[in-house]
Design an enzyme around this catalytic site. Sequence first.
Site, short mmCIF file in Angstrom:
data_model
loop_
_atom_site.label_atom_id
_atom_site.label_comp_id
_atom_site.label_asym_id
_atom_site.label_seq_id
_atom_site.Cartn_x
_atom_site.Cartn_y
_atom_site.Cartn_z
CB CYS A 121 -0.73 0.26 1.03
SG CYS A 121 -1.95 1.72 1.58
CB VAL A 181 -4.17 -0.31 6.66
CG1 VAL A 181 -4.49 -1.36 7.79
CG2 VAL A 181 -4.41 -0.92 5.41
#
Length: 208
Positions: free
Chosen positions: A19, A59
């Site tokens: 990510c 997240v």
Amino acid sequence: MALVANRRSVMTLFSAHDCVRCHRVRIILAEKDIAVDVVNLGPDDLPEDLSDLNPYNEVPTLVDRDLALYGTHVITEYLDERFPHPPLMPVDPVSRAAARLALYRVERDWYEGLDAIAKASGNSLTKARKVLRESFLASSDIFELKPYFLSDEFSIVDAAIAPVVWRLPAVGIPLDGLPRAIQEYADRVCRRESFTISLTEAERELRL
């Protein structure tokens, strides 16, 4: 699924293996040598009570004692203020505003560009790659000005850009097709010890 409750008192970052936004936070943590428990999760492996800490159930989420933070820019600025050495934001208000403006543009143009590529296919994928590549080309003059982005020292802005340039080849934008100043910048930030430490195994594999 894992539970957030009853975790150790050490600072905890709930992150993802690949990510760009989580990677940005991990670079800040490594740059400042902050003791932290990094919990890297898969998209189907989010703790069932993460939503108790983050209403968006996503997240990165940072837990520091009784404080839970979400929003990448909120987390990174908190870490810079909570652990002021080395400082990653300028001291004076004008320079701080310039850094925040640069971050805003990085997020709008380059992070969203990566998001668009991830969601695209066929002709739309070709277009998304072209848009992101041209955005970097339009900024090539800035990369020539200083060793780091608008700075002589590594900053919070570089921590945001480094995960993007690392991912460019993996999304079909070869670095050797970009101006030399961008290539040299990418090499400079990605060779930093903090960047190497920040990489997950999945992120290392992006360059294999």
